[in-house]
Write an enzyme that holds these catalytic residues in place. Structure first.
Site, PDB file in Angstrom:
ATOM      1  N   ALA A  67       0.869  -1.177   0.000  1.00  0.00           N
ATOM      2  CA  ALA A  67       0.000   0.000   0.000  1.00  0.00           C
ATOM      3  C   ALA A  67       0.904   1.225   0.000  1.00  0.00           C
ATOM      4  CB  ALA A  67      -0.889  -0.016   1.240  1.00  0.00           C
ATOM      5  N   GLY A 112       0.473  -4.915   0.859  1.00  0.00           N
ATOM      6  CA  GLY A 112      -0.738  -4.964   0.031  1.00  0.00           C
ATOM      7  C   GLY A 112      -0.516  -5.640  -1.311  1.00  0.00           C
ATOM      8  N   GLU A 115      -0.852  -9.194  -0.561  1.00  0.00           N
ATOM      9  CA  GLU A 115      -2.268  -9.454  -0.237  1.00  0.00           C
ATOM     10  C   GLU A 115      -3.109  -9.531  -1.510  1.00  0.00           C
ATOM     11  OE1 GLU A 115      -2.119  -6.154   2.700  1.00  0.00           O
ATOM     12  OE2 GLU A 115      -3.203  -7.537   4.001  1.00  0.00           O
TER      13      GLU A 115
HETATM   14  N1  COA Z   1       4.602   3.155  -0.817  1.00  0.00           N
HETATM   15  C1  COA Z   1       4.995   4.303  -1.382  1.00  0.00           C
HETATM   16  N2  COA Z   1       6.140   4.435  -2.077  1.00  0.00           N
HETATM   17  C2  COA Z   1       6.898   3.340  -2.218  1.00  0.00           C
HETATM   18  C3  COA Z   1       6.559   2.104  -1.634  1.00  0.00           C
HETATM   19  C4  COA Z   1       5.351   2.038  -0.915  1.00  0.00           C
HETATM   20  N3  COA Z   1       4.908   0.900  -0.364  1.00  0.00           N
HETATM   21  N4  COA Z   1       7.536   1.215  -1.919  1.00  0.00           N
HETATM   22  C5  COA Z   1       8.439   1.876  -2.651  1.00  0.00           C
HETATM   23  N5  COA Z   1       8.072   3.150  -2.834  1.00  0.00           N
HETATM   24  C6  COA Z   1       8.773   4.212  -3.570  1.00  0.00           C
HETATM   25  C7  COA Z   1       9.976   4.719  -2.806  1.00  0.00           C
HETATM   26  O1  COA Z   1       9.603   5.668  -1.841  1.00  0.00           O
HETATM   27  C8  COA Z   1      10.780   5.307  -3.949  1.00  0.00           C
HETATM   28  O2  COA Z   1      10.207   6.547  -4.302  1.00  0.00           O
HETATM   29  P1  COA Z   1      11.159   7.841  -4.567  1.00  0.00           P
HETATM   30  O3  COA Z   1      12.037   7.423  -5.718  1.00  0.00           O
HETATM   31  O4  COA Z   1      10.201   8.928  -4.901  1.00  0.00           O
HETATM   32  O5  COA Z   1      11.942   8.033  -3.303  1.00  0.00           O
HETATM   33  C9  COA Z   1      10.515   4.353  -5.090  1.00  0.00           C
HETATM   34  O6  COA Z   1       9.311   3.682  -4.769  1.00  0.00           O
HETATM   35  C10 COA Z   1      11.586   3.315  -5.271  1.00  0.00           C
HETATM   36  O7  COA Z   1      11.766   2.633  -4.054  1.00  0.00           O
HETATM   37  P2  COA Z   1      13.200   2.479  -3.331  1.00  0.00           P
HETATM   38  O8  COA Z   1      12.949   2.249  -1.877  1.00  0.00           O
HETATM   39  O9  COA Z   1      14.103   3.600  -3.707  1.00  0.00           O
HETATM   40  O10 COA Z   1      13.723   1.137  -4.048  1.00  0.00           O
HETATM   41  P3  COA Z   1      14.781   0.102  -3.442  1.00  0.00           P
HETATM   42  O11 COA Z   1      15.115  -0.822  -4.570  1.00  0.00           O
HETATM   43  O12 COA Z   1      15.864   0.783  -2.727  1.00  0.00           O
HETATM   44  O13 COA Z   1      13.943  -0.740  -2.326  1.00  0.00           O
HETATM   45  C11 COA Z   1      12.022  -1.914  -1.466  1.00  0.00           C
HETATM   46  C12 COA Z   1      12.870  -1.559  -2.707  1.00  0.00           C
HETATM   47  C13 COA Z   1      10.786  -2.658  -1.950  1.00  0.00           C
HETATM   48  C14 COA Z   1      12.858  -2.829  -0.539  1.00  0.00           C
HETATM   49  C15 COA Z   1      11.626  -0.621  -0.708  1.00  0.00           C
HETATM   50  O14 COA Z   1      11.071   0.281  -1.647  1.00  0.00           O
HETATM   51  C16 COA Z   1      10.620  -0.827   0.376  1.00  0.00           C
HETATM   52  O15 COA Z   1      10.959  -1.331   1.448  1.00  0.00           O
HETATM   53  N6  COA Z   1       9.347  -0.424   0.142  1.00  0.00           N
HETATM   54  C17 COA Z   1       8.303  -0.497   1.132  1.00  0.00           C
HETATM   55  C18 COA Z   1       7.809  -1.939   1.294  1.00  0.00           C
HETATM   56  C19 COA Z   1       6.745  -2.000   2.382  1.00  0.00           C
HETATM   57  O16 COA Z   1       7.021  -1.821   3.562  1.00  0.00           O
HETATM   58  N7  COA Z   1       5.494  -2.300   1.975  1.00  0.00           N
HETATM   59  C20 COA Z   1       4.402  -2.422   2.872  1.00  0.00           C
HETATM   60  C21 COA Z   1       3.664  -1.168   3.001  1.00  0.00           C
HETATM   61  S1  COA Z   1       2.341  -1.296   4.163  1.00  0.00           S
END
Ligand code: COA
Length: 261
Positions: A67, A112, A115
């Site tokens: 999400a 999400g 999910e």
């Molecule tokens: N919601 C909003 N934005 C998200 C997102 C999320 N769930 N997951 C990734 N993004 C965004 C990042 O903020 C980033 O945006 P920006 O370039 O404007 O800063 C972009 O997507 C790329 O993500 P980034 O974190 O830079 O990529 P990465 O390869 O370093 O890491 C993940 C990948 C998936 C490990 C990391 O993005 C992450 O942990 N995301 C959240 C996962 C999460 O906790 N999901 C559950 C949410 S309830």
């Protein structure tokens, strides 16, 4: 039918392809994405020309990374409850719409995103996929059905590991524990889903639909209800031409030709 966040097209074979299309945010599910998903599910529910769905993410890195955390951060308690209830409702509709759906997990399927994939009938993943429910690390719990569907899919013990640690598993481990059905090379992901679906769609359509409904209903309502539905559906199918054709074709040692009637 294509809109801003989900590309959607239906092939001549009746297989729809929906692509979550927010690659700069790793296809994170914001309210607009959920709204478009609701529109797609309505189409699945109402258009007999759409026989199955493949759902995937744009790009090569993510199915959906959860999400939208920016949106979540702004929610007051009652808004957060409504946010979860809305997501739960559309995923229940997807699960129960009577169409086979396959999540083609082409990278991260977190929160999400996982999910959503778990509400699909099947999950195929590419080797780079990472699947998990990281919510507890954010001070949250899954709100789109993750606490309920994960134990039903992989059993209580494995589900607890994922849910309570928040750690993701890779595609091979996800396959080993039954969270995904198949692991296939990324460029083979959509073709593999299509191949699998064309096999199922070549079977008697009403039988496939009722098998899907019976299994789903039993998992939700329990064994007794499920068995009652199974017997009723078993009887109902005796009224179809396809059942007569399927049994006769076997006895005549020929391939059945189904018409969906
Ligand atoms: N919601 C909003 N934005 C998200 C997102 C999320 N769930 N997951 C990734 N993004 C965004 C990042 O903020 C980033 O945006 P920006 O370039 O404007 O800063 C972009 O997507 C790329 O993500 P980034 O974190 O830079 O990529 P990465 O390869 O370093 O890491 C993940 C990948 C998936 C490990 C990391 O993005 C992450 O942990 N995301 C959240 C996962 C999460 O906790 N999901 C559950 C949410 S309830």
């Amino acid at each position: 039918m294509s809109s801003s966040y989900i590309q959607f097209e239906v092939g001549e074979d009746g297989i729809a392809l929906a692509v979550l299309n927010r690659p700069d945010k790793l296809n994170a599910l914001n309210s607009a994405v959920v709204g478009e998903l609701e529109g797609i599910v309505s189409r699945l529910e109402s258009d007999p020309g759409v026989r199955a769905l493949i759902l995937t993410g744009a790009g090569q890195k993510a199915f959906a990374a959860g999400a939208d955390i920016g949106e979540l951060a702004a929610l007051a308690p009652l808004e957060a409850r409504a946010y979860a209830a809305r997501g739960q409702a559309v995923l229940c509709r997807l699960e129960n719409c009577g169409r086979i759906s396959i999540a083609a997990i082409n990278g991260y399927a977190l929160g999400g995103g996982l999910e959503l994939a778990m509400a699909c009938t099947l999950r195929f993943a590419s080797p780079n996929a990472r699947l998990g429910l990281p919510e507890v690390g954010l001070g949250l719990i899954p709100g789109y059905g993750g606490t309920q569907r994960l134990p039903r899919l992989v059993g209580r013990a494995r589900a607890m590991e994922l849910l309570l640690s928040g750690d993701p598993v890779d595609a091979a481990e996800a396959c080993r524990i039954g969270l995904v059905n198949q692991v296939v090379p990324q460029d083979e992901l959509i073709p593999s889903c299509r191949r699998w679906l064309s096999g199922a769609l070549a079977k008697a359509p009403r039988a496939v639909e009722l098998a899907l409904q019976a299994a789903g209903l039993g998992l939700q309502a329990g064994l007794e209800e499920g068995l009652r539905f199974e017997a009723a559906a078993f009887g109902l199918l005796a009224a179809t031409r396809d059942r007569a054709e399927g049994l006769q074709a076997f006895l005549e040692k020929r391939k059945a030709s189904f018409t969906g009637t």
